[in-house]
Design an enzyme around this catalytic site. Structure first.
Site, PDB file in Angstrom:
ATOM      1  N   GLU A 151     -28.224 -17.188 -10.264  1.00 36.50           N
ATOM      2  CA  GLU A 151     -27.736 -17.330  -8.886  1.00 36.50           C
ATOM      3  C   GLU A 151     -27.596 -18.805  -8.570  1.00 36.50           C
ATOM      4  O   GLU A 151     -28.465 -19.603  -8.892  1.00 36.50           O
ATOM      5  CB  GLU A 151     -28.707 -16.682  -7.895  1.00 36.50           C
ATOM      6  CG  GLU A 151     -28.320 -16.903  -6.439  1.00 36.50           C
ATOM      7  CD  GLU A 151     -29.293 -16.257  -5.466  1.00 36.50           C
ATOM      8  OE1 GLU A 151     -29.304 -16.666  -4.287  1.00 36.50           O
ATOM      9  OE2 GLU A 151     -30.057 -15.360  -5.872  1.00 36.50           O
ATOM     10  N   GLU A 156     -27.127 -23.113   1.899  1.00 37.11           N
ATOM     11  CA  GLU A 156     -27.886 -22.218   2.774  1.00 37.11           C
ATOM     12  C   GLU A 156     -28.412 -23.026   3.948  1.00 37.11           C
ATOM     13  O   GLU A 156     -28.853 -24.160   3.789  1.00 37.11           O
ATOM     14  CB  GLU A 156     -29.079 -21.598   2.046  1.00 37.11           C
ATOM     15  CG  GLU A 156     -28.733 -20.533   1.031  1.00 37.11           C
ATOM     16  CD  GLU A 156     -29.983 -19.856   0.513  1.00 37.11           C
ATOM     17  OE1 GLU A 156     -30.240 -18.705   0.903  1.00 37.11           O
ATOM     18  OE2 GLU A 156     -30.721 -20.494  -0.262  1.00 37.11           O
TER      19      GLU A 156
END
Length: 208
Positions: A151, A156
């Site tokens: 990932e 974020e």
């Protein structure tokens, strides 16, 4: 390993040519459709439901733009184009008190491997909001579970960071969750401002 994208914003993918400074556009989505329409289904698919919080204790119910089964509503979609070249993903509190939102991905449609991946986004900031732009290995669909599939969290923003900071993190076997490899970025202005910014990653075979 190839990755598919889960995004909350405009997106493009560029591949590197013979010289380190040259890039060629391989794929992009500029979200240029009419206001109120859904993103191109040839590029995007959408999550539905909650899936027990998606591992992050999420409370919202994800609604595809064409889903009219409550709590979703095609009259007030969570994902739509604004007619000015922007994709809008919004959280909505329904009359029943349920929070809905949107989560879109290229899984099964647009896989990518190596290059420069960017999205131009304007981030909302507030308690309970978690805008994100990230990639997962396509092999997760064949039974290779997370984090072995890999990932890359390109961007974020989570409330715990306060409004000053975003982060990028790589997750994989032996370096996932709180042990992921990453770094935070602090906005010089001291807050995530109201403008658009470009977030991205340059991905080579042996580094990001």
């Amino acid at each position: 390993m190839r990755l598919w994208l889960l995004v909350l914003g405009a997106f493009l993918f560029l591949a590197q040519s013979a010289t380190a400074q040259d890039w060629g556009l391989v794929w992009s989505d500029e979200f240029n459709g009419p206001a109120g329409t859904a993103p191109d289904p040839n590029n995007w698919t959408f999550e539905t439901g909650n899936n027990n919080g998606w591992g992050n204790n999420e409370l919202e119910y994800y609604c595809p733009p064409t889903n009219n089964t409550p709590p979703c509503s095609t009259a007030n979609p969570n994902i739509q184009l604004d007619g000015n070249g922007n994709l809008v993903i919004q959280a909505i509190k329904t009359q029943s008190g349920t929070w809905t939102s949107g989560r879109m991905k290229t899984e099964g449609l647009q896989p990518f491997q190596y290059g420069r991946i960017e999205a131009r986004m304007k981030l909302p900031v507030g308690a309970g909001i978690w805008p994100a732009f990230w990639m997962l290995g396509t092999n997760i669909a064949s039974g290779v579970n997370w984090p072995n599939c890999g990932e890359q969290d390109i961007m974020e923003w989570v409330p715990q960071y306060t409004p000053t900071t975003t982060s990028s993190t790589i997750h994989g076997p032996g370096y996932s969750g709180g042990s992921g490899i990453g770094k935070k970025f602090v906005f010089p202005s001291g807050t995530v401002d109201a403008g658009f910014h470009t977030y991205g990653v340059i991905w080579f075979q042996d580094k990001m």
